[in-house]
Scaffold this active site. Structure first.
Site, PDB file in Angstrom:
ATOM      1  N   HIS A  78       1.268  -1.391  -0.137  1.00 19.29           N
ATOM      2  CA  HIS A  78       0.057   0.010  -0.366  1.00 19.29           C
ATOM      3  C   HIS A  78       0.817   1.200  -0.083  1.00 19.29           C
ATOM      4  O   HIS A  78       0.700   2.552   0.590  1.00 19.29           O
ATOM      5  CB  HIS A  78      -0.819  -0.128   1.027  1.00 19.29           C
ATOM      6  N   ASN A 151     -10.319  -3.013   2.477  1.00 19.71           N
ATOM      7  CA  ASN A 151      -9.695  -2.727   1.460  1.00 19.71           C
ATOM      8  C   ASN A 151     -11.175  -2.495   0.121  1.00 19.71           C
ATOM      9  O   ASN A 151     -12.245  -2.642   1.071  1.00 19.71           O
ATOM     10  CB  ASN A 151      -9.614  -3.832   0.185  1.00 19.71           C
ATOM     11  N   TYR A 365       0.546  -3.757  12.352  1.00 20.53           N
ATOM     12  CA  TYR A 365       0.594  -2.651  11.764  1.00 20.53           C
ATOM     13  C   TYR A 365       1.440  -1.920  12.198  1.00 20.53           C
ATOM     14  O   TYR A 365       1.871  -0.758  12.091  1.00 20.53           O
ATOM     15  CB  TYR A 365      -0.916  -1.943  11.350  1.00 20.53           C
TER      16      TYR A 365
END
Ligand code: HDE
Length: 697
Positions: A78, A151, A365
């Site tokens: 991304h 998404n 993350y």
């Protein structure tokens, strides 16, 4: 020093002829990072004008040092993305479903930041790659930041986070040659996929038009995993999150995508920027698919398996609020690049499930932000900091900006009152849902995850004929780029489990010899799942042409009243008109007025527009006959199934483009305001799909 005019600018010329712009108190004075005013930003400090540079030139050194450190590592996935600010507005209180603070009051607005992205390409890659789009939403609630990192496709390639590094390695450029960029059309990707049957459902989505959206504004978003919503009383409901675009869904066609990447690699980011700057704020509704344990137990598939959806027909979507993007960033790096989304950022009233993909993400993350943003204090950066009060005893580290005040930096402590600092709260604080867990410690995939094809088939069967054709063509395109025949054949071997006709078509398109060998399915694919209309873009067309753009090809002698009528109709619809002319300086209309152009022909090819109007004068058309870009403007719009408004004078250009004999119902002759209105009404259909048989794109 004496100021002189240079164009519109006041400048001072230095001894070497260089130009200096100086502050006369009207603009701030340039300073170093330390605030020291700068006298000359054009010349470094030297011993004589032709002499060596000095080490004591602190301004030069600071400027170059800072420049040297301007880059941070781009996101591993991304990397290419674009963000904007906005808000979430809650429709009605939902205390019976969740204690989450943002859902408690009707009409309340919660600030939001959204970042859209592609997955595979590097930061500088083109927007129209065939790829999943990230749809990451940060909600700055009054009880902390809640990130829904989703998404535009509701399922994922893999079931267990442990396969993510392999998936991404395989999808990105191959490690020895470092190409192809932002493309899955290569051996490594399809090799991995061919050995990963669980990816087949996602492959159907990625080969569909969902993976080449026309705009971020026309995409759906999905939280993908099953989450929990939990009430103040501790009642848990399973939930899947959906974002539904107000302007409806729309994609481009593949040949168009290829050309947009060349014509405007920033197509999606420019589109979002322009829409927001022009006050046409993109909007999505938040939909919740809510279900309980009984449904989860009776559902055909495992709700913890991120390669599965729950069809809307089985669990309807309840719309609970809207997300509006109404402000572009002030600075791309500070906001869009530094924003740090974390699936583990949740708030009281929301909780995780045991989806093994989600559990892995909850580690990844936070970990990745430390690497990307340089330390544990990335939460101090304004885009990441909560907008509600926050207090804790975490301190120090790189770039610490908000260390706790006072003497107490630990608890429990006996300093008392304000001096003692914050305390935990049993009533207000986050409680994990006390799900019962037991079992052997194993490395084992649940048998309930083993059906790899049934929903892939359901998705395929839910598409229109045209959309099915696009999936087949996308597979043929991608696999034709694969060099090893064995990999091509292995991918195709999965397709009979989805649909034998699809398998045959792809095999034929690839020139595969012999009968397709079907891969052995771990679980026999089901044929009884009903098609779901919600899965098709074509079956859910937008009701309006709002937010779309018409490109009008004009020349000197264009009929001004016609152009004005068209613009008026488009304005009323909430759509835009861009003028494409032989030069960007514009053209002279019939009434002698100047019409400024937005694009020069060639700089504004028709792939950048949703529909076109061809409005030359007779003389203008004659001049354009030798202009290859004008011909492409028309022939591409035709091949991409667009609606075409036209005037008789355009006929020679249609002949040149080879389409004069093909004027179908997608061509609307423009003779005045009434026909302009008809044209805009036709444009709402976006494409004339029937034309597809007549063109090969
Ligand atoms: Fe991500 N993903 N992901 N992902 N993902 C990242 O985090 C990861 C997955 C998604 O605009 C990274 O900050 C793992 C599913 C979006 O900044 C990283 C797994 C979904 C974004 C990471 C997944 C996503 C990311 C890279 C498998 C849809 C961009 C930079 C378990 C629901 C957010 C970063 C933005 C970004 C890891 C799978 C969506 C490396 C390990 C499934 C939208 O942490």
């Amino acid at each position: 020093m004496k100021q002189k005019k240079h164009g519109a600018e006041e400048v001072v010329r230095g001894k070497g002829g260089e130009l200096h712009q100086t502050s006369n108190g009207d603009v701030p004075i340039l300073t170093t990072q330390q605030g020291t005013p700068v006298s000359d930003d054009q010349n470094s400090l030297k011993v004589g004008p032709r002499g060596p540079s000095t080490l004591e030139d602190f301004h030069l050194r600071e400027k170059i040092f800072h420049f040297d450190h301007e880059r941070i590592p781009e996101r591993v996935v991304h990397a290419r993305g674009y963000g904007a600010h906005g808000y979430f507005e809650n429709y009605e209180p939902l205390p019976d479903i969740t204690a989450a603070d943002l859902f408690q009051r009707a009409g309340e607005k919660t600030p939001a930041f959204v970042r859209f992205s592609t997955v595979a390409g590097n930061k500088g890659s083109a927007d129209l790659a065939r790829d999943v789009r990230g749809f990451a939403v940060k909600l700055y609630t009054q009880q902390g930041n809640w990130d829904i990192v989703g998404n535009n496709i509701p399922v994922f390639f893999i079931q267990d986070a442990i396969k993510f590094p392999d998936l991404i390695h395989a999808a990105k450029a191959e490690p020895d040659r470092d190409f192809p960029q932002a493309q899955t059309a290569h051996d490594n990707f399809w090799d991995f996929i061919s050995l990963m049957p669980e990816s087949m459902h996602m492959i159907m989505w990625v080969m569909s038009d969902r993976a080449i959206p026309r705009s971020f504004r026309f995409m759906e978003g999905f939280g993908v995993h099953t989450y929990r919503l939990v009430t103040a009383q501790g009642k848990s409901t399973f939930v899947k999150f959906h974002w539904k675009p107000k302007l409806g869904m729309q994609s481009v066609v593949w040949n168009e995508a290829l050309k947009i990447n060349g014509a405007d690699p920033d197509f999606h980011r420019r589109d979002l920027w322009n829409a927001i700057q022009s006050g046409s704020y993109p909007e999505w509704e938040l939909g919740l698919q809510l279900f309980d344990d009984a449904f989860a137990d009776s559902f055909d598939f495992d709700i913890l398996d991120a390669t599965k959806i729950i069809p809307e027909e089985q669990v309807p979507i309840r719309k609970v609020g809207r997300l509006v993007l109404d402000r572009c960033v002030d600075n791309f790096f500070a906001e869009t690049e530094q924003v740090a989304f974390c699936t583990n950022n949740i708030i009281p009233g929301v909780d995780f499930t045991n989806d093994p993909l989600l559990q892995g993400r909850n580690f990844s993350y936070l970990d990745t932000q430390v690497k990307r943003l340089g330390g544990p204090n990335f939460t101090h950066i304004p885009i990441n900091a909560p907008k509600c009060p926050f207090h804790n005893f975490q301190q120090d580290g790189h770039m610490a900006m908000i260390n706790p005040k006072g003497r107490a930096n630990y608890e429990p402590n006996s300093w008392g009152g304000v001096e003692g600092g914050p305390r935990e709260s049993h009533d207000v604080g986050f409680h994990s849902f006390p799900a019962e867990e037991k079992g052997r410690k194993v490395r084992e995939r649940s048998g309930s995850f083993a059906d790899h094809y049934s929903q892939a088939r359901q998705f395929y069967m839910s598409q229109t004929k045209v959309e099915q054709g696009h999936i087949a063509e996308a597979l043929i395109f991608e696999l034709s780029k694969v060099e090893k025949p064995a990999i091509r054949a292995r991918v195709v071997s999965h397709l009979p489990n989805i649909d034998p006709k699809l398998a045959d078509r792809v095999a034929k398109g690839l020139g595969l010899q012999g009968k397709v060998q079907s891969a052995t399915a771990a679980v026999e694919p089901r044929k009884d799942l009903r098609p779901s209309k919600a899965l098709s873009i074509a079956l859910n067309p937008p009701k309006t042409f709002a937010g779309r753009k018409v490109g009008a090809l004009v020349t000197d002698g264009v009929d001004r009243s016609l152009l004005d009528a068209l613009k008026q109709e488009l304005d009323a619809e909430g759509a835009m008109l861009e003028v494409v002319a032989p030069t960007v300086g514009g053209v002279q209309a019939t009434d002698g007025t100047l019409i400024e152009a937005d694009q020069k022909i060639g700089g504004g090819p028709s792939v950048l527009y949703d529909a076109i109007a061809v409005l030359p004068s007779v003389e203008g058309a004659a001049l354009l006959l030798k202009n290859a870009a004008a011909k492409d403007f028309i022939s591409d719009a035709f091949a991409h199934l667009k609606f075409i408004g036209w005037v008789q004078a355009a006929m020679p250009l249609f002949e040149k483009a080879g389409i004069a004999g093909d004027l179908d119902e997608g061509f609307i002759e423009l003779t005045g305001p009434k026909t302009a209105a008809q044209f805009v009404a036709s444009c709402r259909k976006l494409r004339l799909w029937q034309r597809e048989q007549a063109v090969t794109t």
